[in-house]
Motif scaffolding. Structure first.
Motif, PDB file in Angstrom:
ATOM      1  N   UNK A 232     -10.067 -13.746  -7.020  1.00  0.00           N
ATOM      2  CA  UNK A 232      -9.599 -14.016  -5.656  1.00  0.00           C
ATOM      3  C   UNK A 232      -8.166 -13.508  -5.492  1.00  0.00           C
ATOM      4  N   UNK A 233      -7.445 -13.384  -6.594  1.00  0.00           N
ATOM      5  CA  UNK A 233      -6.065 -12.933  -6.584  1.00  0.00           C
ATOM      6  C   UNK A 233      -5.811 -11.636  -5.833  1.00  0.00           C
ATOM      7  N   UNK A 234      -6.662 -10.610  -5.979  1.00  0.00           N
ATOM      8  CA  UNK A 234      -6.396  -9.365  -5.255  1.00  0.00           C
ATOM      9  C   UNK A 234      -6.328  -9.536  -3.734  1.00  0.00           C
ATOM     10  N   UNK A 235      -7.095 -10.461  -3.204  1.00  0.00           N
ATOM     11  CA  UNK A 235      -7.064 -10.692  -1.755  1.00  0.00           C
ATOM     12  C   UNK A 235      -5.700 -11.265  -1.357  1.00  0.00           C
ATOM     13  N   UNK A 236      -5.218 -12.218  -2.138  1.00  0.00           N
ATOM     14  CA  UNK A 236      -3.905 -12.798  -1.884  1.00  0.00           C
ATOM     15  C   UNK A 236      -2.810 -11.748  -2.058  1.00  0.00           C
ATOM     16  N   UNK A 237      -2.914 -10.978  -3.102  1.00  0.00           N
ATOM     17  CA  UNK A 237      -1.954  -9.917  -3.385  1.00  0.00           C
ATOM     18  C   UNK A 237      -1.851  -8.981  -2.186  1.00  0.00           C
ATOM     19  N   UNK A 238      -3.001  -8.547  -1.689  1.00  0.00           N
ATOM     20  CA  UNK A 238      -3.040  -7.648  -0.534  1.00  0.00           C
ATOM     21  C   UNK A 238      -2.444  -8.306   0.702  1.00  0.00           C
ATOM     22  N   UNK A 239      -2.835  -9.545   0.948  1.00  0.00           N
ATOM     23  CA  UNK A 239      -2.374 -10.232   2.144  1.00  0.00           C
ATOM     24  C   UNK A 239      -0.856 -10.399   2.148  1.00  0.00           C
ATOM     25  N   UNK A 240      -0.277 -10.752   1.010  1.00  0.00           N
ATOM     26  CA  UNK A 240       1.165 -10.979   0.938  1.00  0.00           C
ATOM     27  C   UNK A 240       1.973  -9.684   0.997  1.00  0.00           C
ATOM     28  N   UNK A 241       1.346  -8.559   0.658  1.00  0.00           N
ATOM     29  CA  UNK A 241       2.067  -7.292   0.661  1.00  0.00           C
ATOM     30  C   UNK A 241       1.700  -6.385   1.831  1.00  0.00           C
ATOM     31  N   UNK A 242       0.800  -6.828   2.704  1.00  0.00           N
ATOM     32  CA  UNK A 242       0.401  -6.023   3.847  1.00  0.00           C
ATOM     33  C   UNK A 242       1.612  -5.708   4.713  1.00  0.00           C
ATOM     34  N   UNK A 243       1.706  -4.462   5.122  1.00  0.00           N
ATOM     35  CA  UNK A 243       2.782  -4.036   6.006  1.00  0.00           C
ATOM     36  C   UNK A 243       4.070  -3.674   5.282  1.00  0.00           C
ATOM     37  N   UNK A 244       4.068  -3.699   3.991  1.00  0.00           N
ATOM     38  CA  UNK A 244       5.293  -3.403   3.227  1.00  0.00           C
ATOM     39  C   UNK A 244       5.265  -2.000   2.611  1.00  0.00           C
ATOM     40  N   UNK A 245       4.290  -1.194   3.042  1.00  0.00           N
ATOM     41  CA  UNK A 245       4.144   0.182   2.562  1.00  0.00           C
ATOM     42  C   UNK A 245       3.984   0.257   1.049  1.00  0.00           C
ATOM     43  N   UNK A 246       3.201  -0.668   0.506  1.00  0.00           N
ATOM     44  CA  UNK A 246       2.953  -0.719  -0.935  1.00  0.00           C
ATOM     45  C   UNK A 246       1.457  -0.641  -1.258  1.00  0.00           C
ATOM     46  N   UNK A 247       0.679  -0.095  -0.348  1.00  0.00           N
ATOM     47  CA  UNK A 247      -0.768  -0.127  -0.536  1.00  0.00           C
ATOM     48  C   UNK A 247      -1.228   0.541  -1.831  1.00  0.00           C
ATOM     49  N   UNK A 248      -0.743   1.729  -2.178  1.00  0.00           N
ATOM     50  CA  UNK A 248      -1.217   2.316  -3.445  1.00  0.00           C
ATOM     51  C   UNK A 248      -0.926   1.416  -4.647  1.00  0.00           C
ATOM     52  N   UNK A 249       0.265   0.829  -4.687  1.00  0.00           N
ATOM     53  CA  UNK A 249       0.609  -0.069  -5.786  1.00  0.00           C
ATOM     54  C   UNK A 249      -0.222  -1.343  -5.726  1.00  0.00           C
TER      55      UNK A 249
END
Length: 177
Positions: A77-94
């Motif tokens: 489930x962690x990847x979903x949280x990781x994505x949600x918290x970093x959305x909009x920060x221009x870090x999608x590849x990472x």
């Protein structure tokens, strides 16, 4: 997307990250559903009347299994949280790279959870050492299906570039052997 000279997709780093994230989400949906059902089953076991009759060894296996189930759920489930918290920060590849790593960790933990669950169930059902042999056989089967086959396919296909990476520069034109 079009291909160029058989080298794969021509996409920007952001397009590649979007595609990889979409693929990863589909994989996570499958794994998360199974983990949630398994974890729900494990949580209910302790409330069954027969639980009081378990040996100390079986209770210890149960506790380890529940903890493994919880850590597996967290990792998948962690990847979903990781994505949600970093959305909009221009870090999608990472974000996709880290989420992919978490997913692999989750799969390894799921392997351990499945083996531990099987051990508990088969010890209670069979009440003999044959349970250990069955779990060993199933563990081997999980390893082959989840890790050996993909690694074998990777080794066989290693001659070309990864499809999700930017293509390498064309070699200089020259005479062919």
């Amino acid at each position: 997307m079009s291909t160029s000279k058989g080298r794969g997709r021509e996409e920007t780093q952001e397009e590649r990250a979007d595609r990889r994230w979409s693929d990863l989400l589909q994989e996570l949906r499958v794994a998360q559903t199974g983990v949630q059902i398994l974890f729900g089953f494990l949580l209910a076991v302790v409330f069954q009347p027969r639980f009081a009759e378990l040996s100390d060894a079986d209770r210890n296996i149960y506790v380890v299994t529940v903890v493994l189930g919880a850590t597996t759920a967290a990792a998948l489930i962690g990847p979903v949280s990781y994505h949600r918290l970093l959305t909009g920060r221009r870090l999608k590849p990472q974000t996709v790279d880290w989420a992919s790593r978490m997913t692999v960790i989750g799969l390894v933990l799921l392997f351990c959870t499945m083996c531990s669950t099987l051990l508990l169930i088969l010890r209670v059902a069979l009440q003999n050492t044959f349970a250990l042999w069955l779990v060993g056989g199933m563990a081997l089967w999980f390893l082959v299906c989840w890790f050996v086959f993909p690694l074998w396919a990777l080794a066989r296909g290693r001659s070309g570039p990864r499809m999700d990476e930017a293509p390498a520069e064309d070699p200089p034109a020259g005479p062919k052997d």
